[in-house]
Write an enzyme that holds these catalytic residues in place. Structure first.
Site, PDB file in Angstrom:
ATOM      1  N   TRP A  31     120.279 -22.636 -11.589  1.00  0.00           N
ATOM      2  CA  TRP A  31     118.815 -23.223 -12.013  1.00  0.00           C
ATOM      3  C   TRP A  31     120.065 -24.912 -12.038  1.00  0.00           C
ATOM      4  CZ3 TRP A  31     114.844 -25.098 -14.662  1.00  0.00           C
ATOM      5  CH2 TRP A  31     114.066 -24.602 -15.038  1.00  0.00           C
ATOM      6  N   PHE A  66     121.296 -18.457 -19.083  1.00  0.00           N
ATOM      7  CA  PHE A  66     120.992 -17.203 -19.893  1.00  0.00           C
ATOM      8  C   PHE A  66     121.914 -16.125 -19.741  1.00  0.00           C
ATOM      9  CE2 PHE A  66     118.654 -15.751 -23.613  1.00  0.00           C
ATOM     10  CZ  PHE A  66     119.147 -13.839 -23.080  1.00  0.00           C
ATOM     11  N   GLU A  67     121.812 -15.743 -18.108  1.00  0.00           N
ATOM     12  CA  GLU A  67     122.155 -15.245 -17.069  1.00  0.00           C
ATOM     13  C   GLU A  67     123.898 -14.903 -17.127  1.00  0.00           C
ATOM     14  OE1 GLU A  67     119.256 -16.216 -16.017  1.00  0.00           O
ATOM     15  OE2 GLU A  67     118.468 -14.514 -17.501  1.00  0.00           O
ATOM     16  N   HIS A  98     112.019 -24.055 -25.641  1.00  0.00           N
ATOM     17  CA  HIS A  98     112.545 -23.082 -24.361  1.00  0.00           C
ATOM     18  C   HIS A  98     114.570 -23.773 -23.940  1.00  0.00           C
ATOM     19  CE1 HIS A  98     113.352 -21.411 -20.994  1.00  0.00           C
ATOM     20  NE2 HIS A  98     113.303 -20.277 -21.551  1.00  0.00           N
TER      21      HIS A  98
END
Ligand SMILES: Nc1c(NC[C@H](O)[C@H](O)[C@H](O)CO)[nH]c(=O)[nH]c1=O
Ligand SMILES: CC(=O)[C@@H](O)COP(=O)(O)O
Length: 163
Positions: A31, A66-67, A98
């Protein structure tokens, strides 16, 4: 703002340990790739500049910040020889909450992982209000957080070795 008082790439080479003996992994979120690519380049350049061997740097990409926690856990389970894992990402505030959930999850996840494995897991994740703030911290006027993350990894690897 703290960063305005300290450039992220400002460090004394005399206080940074030589990294020839150490092995690192770098996990990079995809991202905001134009930002995380700069963070990665900064971290890699800094590790190599302080003696880390290219063959001792394992790099992987993950979909998003997040990963990063699960990726670092997988790396530490599979590669016990690692001295530290550097996690790089860029989370930019959107229209919803978020952002808050991702930032909290990654910060807390990485902290708990470092304790679980007794290995340094470095939080090299930008959490910014907008793209310009990220640009400024990924090789812009405030330096490169990837540089800072690499320096932190070197210092923590040394600390682990001598403690
Ligand atoms: N909005 C951003 C994300 N979102 C994606 C999450 O990180 C994650 O991949 C998804 O929720 C699936 O689990 N990730 C970033 O790194 N930066 C962002 O700005
Ligand atoms: C941090 C994010 O996940 C964010 O960029 C997503 O944008 P939004 O909150 O507008 O869905």
């Amino acid at each position: 703002m703290a960063t305005q008082l300290k450039n992220l790439s400002d460090f004394s080479h005399t206080t940074v340990p030589n990294g020839t003996a150490y092995k690192f992994a770098i996990a990079v979120a995809e991202w905001n790739a134009e930002i995380t690519g700069s963070l990665y380049n900064g971290a890699l350049k800094t590790l190599l500049a302080h003696g880390v061997l290219a063959d001792n740097i394992l790099s992987i990409a993950v979909p998003g910040s997040f990963e990063l926690t699960s990726a670092a856990d997988i790396l530490l389970n599979k590669h016990e020889e690692l001295d530290a894992v550097i996690c790089l990402g860029c989370v930019i505030q959107g229209d919803t909450k978020h952002f808050d959930f991702i930032c909290d999850a990654v910060a807390n996840g990485i902290t708990q992982l470092s304790i679980k494995h007794s290995k340094p897991v470095i939080f090299g994740v930008l959490t910014t209000n907008d793209l310009q703030q990220a640009i400024d911290r990924a090789g812009g006027k405030h330096g490169n957080k990837g540089d800072e993350a690499a320096i932190t990894a070197l210092k923590m690897a040394e600390l682990s070795a001598i403690a």
